[in-house]
Design an enzyme around this catalytic site. Structure first.
Site, mmCIF file in Angstrom:
data_model
loop_
_atom_site.group_PDB
_atom_site.id
_atom_site.type_symbol
_atom_site.label_atom_id
_atom_site.label_comp_id
_atom_site.label_asym_id
_atom_site.label_seq_id
_atom_site.Cartn_x
_atom_site.Cartn_y
_atom_site.Cartn_z
ATOM 1 N N ASP A 161 37.312 32.665 23.973
ATOM 2 C CA ASP A 161 36.013 33.188 23.518
ATOM 3 C C ASP A 161 35.982 33.241 21.985
ATOM 4 O O ASP A 161 34.976 32.913 21.357
ATOM 5 C CB ASP A 161 35.800 34.588 24.118
ATOM 6 C CG ASP A 161 36.061 34.591 25.612
ATOM 7 O OD1 ASP A 161 35.333 33.900 26.335
ATOM 8 O OD2 ASP A 161 37.028 35.245 26.053
ATOM 9 N N HIS A 186 37.185 39.825 29.059
ATOM 10 C CA HIS A 186 36.920 38.389 29.163
ATOM 11 C C HIS A 186 35.951 38.197 30.331
ATOM 12 O O HIS A 186 36.338 37.863 31.446
ATOM 13 C CB HIS A 186 38.192 37.579 29.402
ATOM 14 C CG HIS A 186 37.881 36.164 29.771
ATOM 15 N ND1 HIS A 186 37.311 35.281 28.885
ATOM 16 C CD2 HIS A 186 37.990 35.488 30.938
ATOM 17 C CE1 HIS A 186 37.096 34.132 29.497
ATOM 18 N NE2 HIS A 186 37.496 34.224 30.742
HETATM 19 P P1 NAX Z 1 43.248 26.039 39.329
HETATM 20 O O1 NAX Z 1 42.679 26.521 40.631
HETATM 21 O O2 NAX Z 1 43.124 24.621 38.946
HETATM 22 O O3 NAX Z 1 44.805 26.419 39.295
HETATM 23 C C1 NAX Z 1 45.292 27.661 39.646
HETATM 24 C C2 NAX Z 1 46.666 27.456 40.228
HETATM 25 O O4 NAX Z 1 47.237 28.742 40.482
HETATM 26 C C3 NAX Z 1 46.660 26.697 41.567
HETATM 27 O O5 NAX Z 1 47.565 25.614 41.501
HETATM 28 C C4 NAX Z 1 47.108 27.756 42.570
HETATM 29 O O6 NAX Z 1 47.844 27.221 43.647
HETATM 30 C C5 NAX Z 1 47.966 28.658 41.686
HETATM 31 N N1 NAX Z 1 48.221 29.985 42.209
HETATM 32 C C6 NAX Z 1 47.431 30.761 43.001
HETATM 33 N N2 NAX Z 1 48.068 31.901 43.323
HETATM 34 C C7 NAX Z 1 49.286 31.844 42.739
HETATM 35 C C8 NAX Z 1 50.398 32.720 42.719
HETATM 36 N N3 NAX Z 1 50.380 33.880 43.366
HETATM 37 N N4 NAX Z 1 51.488 32.348 42.026
HETATM 38 C C9 NAX Z 1 51.542 31.168 41.376
HETATM 39 N N5 NAX Z 1 50.507 30.293 41.360
HETATM 40 C C10 NAX Z 1 49.401 30.630 42.032
HETATM 41 O O7 NAX Z 1 42.618 27.018 38.237
HETATM 42 P P2 NAX Z 1 42.551 26.836 36.653
HETATM 43 O O8 NAX Z 1 41.332 26.130 36.286
HETATM 44 O O9 NAX Z 1 43.856 26.312 36.185
HETATM 45 O O10 NAX Z 1 42.340 28.358 36.211
HETATM 46 C C11 NAX Z 1 43.354 29.321 36.366
HETATM 47 C C12 NAX Z 1 42.828 30.709 36.079
HETATM 48 O O11 NAX Z 1 42.378 30.818 34.700
HETATM 49 C C13 NAX Z 1 41.616 31.111 36.925
HETATM 50 O O12 NAX Z 1 41.790 32.440 37.366
HETATM 51 C C14 NAX Z 1 40.471 31.059 35.928
HETATM 52 O O13 NAX Z 1 39.408 31.916 36.295
HETATM 53 C C15 NAX Z 1 41.150 31.515 34.672
HETATM 54 N N6 NAX Z 1 40.488 31.235 33.391
HETATM 55 C C16 NAX Z 1 40.599 32.168 32.420
HETATM 56 C C17 NAX Z 1 40.101 31.980 31.136
HETATM 57 C C18 NAX Z 1 40.265 33.000 30.083
HETATM 58 O O14 NAX Z 1 39.703 32.787 29.005
HETATM 59 N N7 NAX Z 1 40.964 34.134 30.271
HETATM 60 C C19 NAX Z 1 39.343 30.738 30.830
HETATM 61 C C20 NAX Z 1 39.634 29.602 31.731
HETATM 62 C C21 NAX Z 1 39.803 29.963 33.185
HETATM 63 O O15 NAX Z 1 38.550 30.042 33.774
#
Ligand code: NAX
Length: 336
Positions: free
Chosen positions: A160, A188
């Site tokens: 952000d 966030h």
């Molecule tokens: P993806 O769905 O592509 O990847 C997430 C990965 O996490 C998957 O491979 C899944 O299997 C794995 N996962 C789920 N539970 C798990 C666990 N208990 N232990 C280990 N791995 C686990 O999502 P992606 O686009 O990479 O986003 C990841 C996270 O970042 C989401 O929660 C998203 O909302 C968040 N974001 C946060 C942002 C921020 O500024 N704070 C911005 C970007 C993003 O939206």
């Protein structure tokens, strides 16, 4: 050369993970002289994908990368790590209520908080990227307490912050390097408050405030704020996927500044446990302007807040308090 740092990335089979691991491995975060061992964690159904990422990292033939471990259990993942990028989280599925999503993530971050306490170092530093990031960080810190101090936990609002910086640069007709000290206050989420009242812009060789450089107060107090708050949604609408490249870059910026410090006269936004500064309830993981020296962050003190800023900060504080209370209730319900 220094001993390698052990760096964990959770959710490493996901889309942010794919961009993030390369940047860490090639020295963008800890420097070209600091070797790293990367530990990649994902859930067991993603083991093959994770192995594919491991193969690719090996094939990058990077001098800074001293090893890649792909694991699907928390003990192997969290043992002796120096830094943890907690990216993996439960995504929102169709028909899922906000409360269900929060409860699912509380389970993950409660378990990872305990794993940090059981297997990591008292000096381990944590950035939570997985949403709801501030509240997930609060829960992880709660369950790691006693072993790892709360101030080693943070959540990412740097994306952000970078978005706000880029918009001010574009509108002022300057380059990114000419803009400093924007602030993201709070959560966030769409209640965050992107504030440029204290930002500085180098325009035409002299430093001025962002309001003069932009020359459009109405834009800064309206469309600019919504643009930054809703940028994530605008990217999903176009890409049909959420921000990944920019999120990974922001996570690297966040940890690089925590590791090497912030430049003199500059601050960055990090969501860290409140010490009561600016009237924010103690312990809430809240995004503040911070400076970093010697690996320790400090909340910038004494910034004037007008009534407009105070109202925005109150709204995001209220949301975070509600999330915290719901998360604590979900913790009490969960047996794990
Ligand atoms: P993806 O769905 O592509 O990847 C997430 C990965 O996490 C998957 O491979 C899944 O299997 C794995 N996962 C789920 N539970 C798990 C666990 N208990 N232990 C280990 N791995 C686990 O999502 P992606 O686009 O990479 O986003 C990841 C996270 O970042 C989401 O929660 C998203 O909302 C968040 N974001 C946060 C942002 C921020 O500024 N704070 C911005 C970007 C993003 O939206």
């Amino acid at each position: 050369m220094a001993a390698p740092l052990r760096v964990l990335v959770t959710g490493a089979a996901g889309q942010i993970g794919y961009s993030l691991v390369l940047q860490i491995a090639k020295g963008d975060v800890f420097g070209a002289d600091q070797p790293v061992v990367l530990v990649l964690l994902d859930i067991p159904p993603m083991a093959a994908v994770l192995e594919g990422v491991q193969f690719e990292l090996t094939d990058c033939a990077l001098t800074t990368l001293r090893g890649v471990e792909a694991v699907t259990d928390e003990k192997s993942a969290f043992t002796n790590i120096d830094y943890a990028f907690l990216v993996g989280a439960m995504p929102r599925k169709e028909g899922m209520e906000r409360k269900d999503l929060l409860a699912a993530n509380v389970r993950i971050f409660k378990s990872q908080g305990k794993a940090l306490a059981d297997f990591s170092k008292p000096t381990t530093k944590v950035i939570v990227v997985g949403n709801p990031a501030n509240t997930n960080a609060f829960i992880a810190a709660k369950y790691a307490a006693g072993k790892i101090p709360a101030r080693n936990f943070s959540a990412m609002t740097r994306l952000d912050h970078n978005r706000a910086t880029a918009q001010v640069a574009l509108k002022s007709g300057v380059t990114i390097g000419d803009v400093k000290n924007v602030i993201i206050w709070g959560n966030h989420s769409s209640t965050q408050f992107p504030d440029v009242k204290h930002a500085k812009v180098n325009k035409g060789g002299s430093e001025t405030d962002a309001y003069s450089a932009v020359g459009d107060s109405a834009w800064l107090q309206g469309p600019f704020i919504s643009l930054v708050q809703k940028r994530g949604a605008a990217i999903i609408e176009r890409r049909k996927l959420s921000s990944a490249m920019s999120a990974a870059k922001a996570a690297c910026d966040h940890i690089r500044n925590w590791h090497v410090g912030t430049p003199a006269g500059e601050w960055v936004s990090m969501a860290v446990p409140s010490d009561g500064s600016y009237g924010i309830p103690e312990g809430l993981i809240f995004s503040f302007p911070v400076t970093v020296e010697g690996g320790e962050w400090k909340i910038v003190q004494g910034l004037d807040l007008d009534d407009f800023a105070k109202a925005k900060i109150a709204a995001t504080t209220k949301e975070l308090e509600e999330e915290r209370d719901e998360a604590l209730a979900a913790c009490a319900d969960s047996k794990q």
